[in-house]
Design an enzyme around this catalytic site. Structure first.
Site, PDB file in Angstrom:
ATOM      1  CB  CYS A  21      -2.292  -7.506 -24.814  1.00 57.98           C
ATOM      2  SG  CYS A  21      -3.392  -7.969 -25.981  1.00 57.98           S
ATOM      3  N   PRO A  22      -1.147  -4.872 -23.310  1.00 59.93           N
ATOM      4  CG  PRO A  22      -1.529  -3.646 -21.117  1.00 59.93           C
ATOM      5  CD  PRO A  22      -0.475  -4.544 -21.938  1.00 59.93           C
TER       6      PRO A  22
END
Length: 85
Positions: A21-22
Site C-alpha cells: 500500500c498504497p
C-alpha cells in the site's frame, strides 16, 4: 463483503500480490482508467492492509466491488468500473 456466486466474466485482471500500500491502489486506479465504463476488473491482493484498503478506496472513487473470494493466501476482488456522468 462475501464471495458472490455467478460473477460476470472479467475484462481484465491484475495480480498485485507482493505490492505494498498504497501502490496496489494506485495500480488498480490506473488500470480502471484505461477501461470502459461498466467493465469488470479482477484484482488479486494480499491479506492484511491490501484487502482492507483497496476495496474501500475503489468504492470511494465510485466503482462497485461486486465480490471477493479467498485464493490460498490472497484474495480476488471483482470491481465494476463506474459509469461516467
Amino acid at each position: 463483503m462475501k464471495t458472490t456466486e455467478a460473477l460476470p466474466p472479467v475484462d481484465a485482471e491484475l495480480d498485485l500480490r507482493g505490492v505494498i500500500c498504497p501502490y496496489n491502489f494506485v495500480k488498480t486506479k490506473l488500470k480502471l482508467e484505461t477501461m470502459e465504463a461498466g467493465q469488470i476488473l479482477a484484482v488479486i491482493l494480499d491479506d492484511g492492509d491490501p484487502i482492507r484498503n483497496v476495496p474501500r478506496s475503489v468504492s470511494d472513487e465510485g466503482h462497485t466491488v461486486l465480490g471477493q473470494e479467498r485464493i490460498a493466501e490472497s484474495y480476488r476482488v471483482m470491481i465494476k468500473k463506474r459509469v461516467e456522468d
